[in-house]
Design a protein around this motif. Structure first.
Motif, short mmCIF file in Angstrom:
data_model
loop_
_atom_site.label_atom_id
_atom_site.label_comp_id
_atom_site.label_asym_id
_atom_site.label_seq_id
_atom_site.Cartn_x
_atom_site.Cartn_y
_atom_site.Cartn_z
N CYS A 1 -2.54 -6.16 -2.30
CA CYS A 1 -3.07 -5.98 -3.65
C CYS A 1 -1.96 -6.06 -4.69
N MET A 2 -0.82 -6.59 -4.29
CA MET A 2 0.28 -6.88 -5.19
C MET A 2 1.07 -8.04 -4.60
N SER A 3 1.56 -8.92 -5.43
CA SER A 3 2.30 -10.09 -4.96
C SER A 3 3.79 -9.89 -5.20
N VAL B 1 7.50 3.46 -3.63
CA VAL B 1 6.61 3.71 -2.49
C VAL B 1 5.27 3.01 -2.70
N ARG B 2 4.71 3.12 -3.93
CA ARG B 2 3.43 2.47 -4.23
C ARG B 2 3.56 0.95 -4.08
N SER B 3 4.69 0.40 -4.54
CA SER B 3 4.91 -1.05 -4.43
C SER B 3 4.94 -1.47 -2.96
N ILE B 4 5.60 -0.70 -2.12
CA ILE B 4 5.71 -1.03 -0.69
C ILE B 4 4.32 -1.09 -0.06
N TYR B 5 3.51 -0.07 -0.31
CA TYR B 5 2.17 -0.04 0.27
C TYR B 5 1.29 -1.17 -0.27
N ARG B 6 1.40 -1.45 -1.57
CA ARG B 6 0.52 -2.46 -2.15
C ARG B 6 0.97 -3.87 -1.77
N LEU B 7 2.26 -4.08 -1.59
CA LEU B 7 2.72 -5.37 -1.08
C LEU B 7 2.20 -5.60 0.33
#
Length: 650
Positions: free
Chosen positions: A238-240, A228-234
């Motif tokens: 703030c994430m590649s 979930v954190r990866s989805i939001y940050r992508l």
């Protein structure tokens, strides 16, 4: 002599796709197979139609509709929009909104039914909506009857129909009462600030309360919470997608030192998750809709949002789920936060910049003036706008979602479609318009000629005249019986014999009418269609588009082009080696009145099949030309034949 078997269809339904309900559906199917097996001398099974995950309050059910079509009915869907006043906010501020409605109309077709009877285990499985009475009526007209096994009643017997309708009323009242109770429960949940969620909510473990004094809880699931954190940050940037690990984050977005990019959309995130073998709890890919819903769910930052959605009223014309204007939104210790509120708000700002600004300007969702105008000739999907390293292009929607394995159609650059539109405006549309109008005119004349030929071959004036006379005699006889019945009832005499005579005469009259319909119903329908086609043919003759002289050196504005063409078909495969595509061909599909198209049984691309050779003003001399005078001569000749036939049927 052996008894003739009835060909029957069976219908079963469950309301949800849950495990117990799926088992119920299997049980219903097994019941019908056993029932047919035990009554093999009476019944021959055509098919079992089953719907799962669909409420009986809805008439729009996939397999239910297929069954009605196989029973000889046609289903027409109508969309319309009205303005109405509503009080959807908690403050009860009345405002005017637009509401989209869908209505379904059931029509009797000329097709022969594939079965004689429909078996249903009980009335509620068939429908919990009293509007089903219209369907039962239309099925009776096709001599297809519905037998409800729980009450042993069938629509074939008129005496049973009132009892069936009574049970259907009970079923609808039960659904309405259940809906009111559910709605009241929802209101209590809002008032009591109860945590409500589906157990399937990704990222959380739903812990149901043990007593009414407690509250439900949502605890973060290990591994899923990082997804979930990866989805939001992508999405936030703030994430590649090229990062192997999550960059360290303190979730204080205002003071964040991580270098942020423009972020990526749901489609790229879906592809990223698939490449990293990350799937939902049901082992399915993360779809774009699923990701969009996740990115809008306030629960992920630990806030309660009970009452966010309004599902509408049961049996209302509009039951689509909508987000309320105002709903309960506050922090709740029973919901473990997976992301920060700052990260959630950052994602909402990006969603707003990507979607809301476009809609506010009244532009299509593709943010391109040609959004939805291009159509793939391979799979029929609409083209969507995309960009690669700053270069804009259009891509088949199916190819964009599922890749080249699903559709290998060619991409169209912004420069190519813009140049093509300029060419159409400069006069290239004239050749397509001229060719199309001539083709339509020929199709109209051919359809009229075929219908006239059918009527003349099937016409039997003597038989029709005899049947009309028989119908008139039976009708006069029936009226006389009714007059006699009134007199006997006034005298208090026994009218049993007379009532039997009335019923027998009605049956005779019905039989005569059915025979008469066989000779006149389709010819009359064809004559009505011919009149519509004839009117359209004369309209075409009065336009300059049918004449070469009227098109010479003609130019068009953008609005004129868009009013003339329905869409532009794109022909050509993807060039796997890269570079320009030599086989790319664009072909406009011109508009035609819907009624005329339906009568001609024309698919929208019927006149686009000659797209392999593009016509321009320069090669118009190669187009087979029929002078307008000859076209008028053809339609005048057909019109004269129609007038003769009209006098014989009207």
């Amino acid at each position: 002599m052996s008894k003739k078997k009835k060909t029957v269809a069976c219908y079963c339904r469950v309301s949800t796709k849950s495990g117990p309900q799926a088992s119920s559906l299997n049980n219903q199917e097994s019941f019908f197979k056993d029932f047919i097996g035990k009554n093999a001398n009476d019944y021959k099974l055509h098919k079992i139609y089953a719907d799962h995950g669909i409420s009986g309050t809805l008439l729009h059910r996939e397999n239910f509709e297929k069954m009605l079509i196989d029973a000889g009915l046609d289903i027409k869907e109508y969309d319309y929009t009205v303005k109405k006043l509503t009080t959807v906010s908690d403050k009860a501020e009345t405002k005017e909104i637009k509401v989209n409605y869908k209505e379904y109309t059931f029509l009797v077709s000329d097709r022969e039914p594939k079965f004689n009877e429909i078996l249903v285990r009980n009335t509620s499985r068939f429908s919990r909506n009293v509007l089903i009475a219209d369907v039962l009526r239309k099925l009776r007209e096709k001599e297809v009857y519905v037998r409800f096994l729980d009450i042993d009643k069938t629509t074939e017997n008129k005496a049973d129909i009132s009892i069936i309708q009574l049970f259907q009323n009970f079923d609808e009242l039960f659904s309405r009462d259940l809906s009111r109770k559910v709605k009241a429960g929802n209101e209590r949940s809002i008032a009591n600030k109860t945590v409500r969620s589906t157990p399937r909510l990704y990222g959380y473990k739903y812990i149901k309360r043990k007593s009414l004094q407690e509250n439900n809880k949502l605890e973060a699931r290990p591994i899923e919470d990082n997804v979930v954190r990866s989805i939001y940050r992508l999405y936030a940037g703030c994430m590649s997608i090229y990062d192997d690990e999550l960059p360290v984050c303190d979730y204080k977005c205002a003071t964040c030192t991580v270098e942020r990019t423009a972020g990526v959309g749901e489609r790229v995130i879906s592809k990223y998750l698939k490449e990293h073998n990350i799937y939902t709890r049901n082992k399915k890919e993360f779809g774009i809709t699923t990701l969009g819903n996740m990115l809008k769910n306030e629960k992920y930052y630990g806030y309660l949002n009970t009452g966010k959605f309004d599902a509408g009223e049961l049996f209302s014309a509009n039951k689509s789920v909508k987000v309320r204007d105002n709903y309960l939104l506050e922090p709740d210790t029973n919901i473990e936060a997976i992301i920060s509120k700052e990260l959630f708000d950052l994602c909402q700002e990006k969603r707003s910049s990507r979607y809301d600004t476009i809609k506010a300007k009244g532009l299509p969702s593709t943010s391109s003036p040609f959004g939805g105008l291009l159509v793939c000739s391979v799979c029929g999907s609409k083209y969507l706008h995309n960009s690669d390293r700053g270069r804009g292009f259009y891509q088949c929607g199916l190819k964009k979602r599922k890749g080249l394995s699903a559709c290998n159609s060619v991409n169209v650059s912004d420069a190519i479609i813009t140049e093509y539109m300029y060419r159409l405006m400069a006069g290239a549309l004239s050749a397509d318009l001229y060719q199309d109008r001539q083709a339509v005119f020929k199709a109209v004349c051919k359809s009229i000629a075929n219908k006239i030929d059918y009527i003349e071959r099937r016409r039997d004036p003597e038989k029709v005249e005899q049947l009309q006379a028989d119908r008139e005699n039976a009708d006069s006889e029936l009226r006389a019986y009714y007059k006699q019945l009134i007199k006997e009832e006034e005298k208090g005499e026994d009218s049993t014999t007379l009532q039997r005579l009335i019923d027998d005469t009605k049956e005779v009259l019905s039989g005569i009418q059915k025979q008469l319909d066989r000779y006149t119903k389709k010819p009359i329908a064809y004559l009505d269609e011919c009149k519509i086609l004839r009117e359209y043919a004369y309209e075409l003759l009065n336009t300059p588009d049918i004449s070469l002289e009227g098109l010479t050196k003609r130019t068009y504005t953008v609005s004129e082009v868009l009013n003339i063409i329905n869409c532009i078909d794109v022909y050509g495969p993807t060039n796997y080696s890269g570079g320009a595509v030599s086989e790319l061909l664009l072909k406009p599909r011109l508009k035609m009145p819907e009624m005329v198209k339906n009568i001609l049984h024309i698919k929208e691309d019927i006149f686009s099949k000659g797209a392999e050779e593009e016509k321009t003003m320069e090669n118009l001399e190669n187009v087979h030309i029929i002078p307008p005078a000859k076209l008028k001569e053809n339609i005048d000749e057909l019109s004269a034949k129609l007038e003769v036939l009209e006098t014989q049927y009207f």
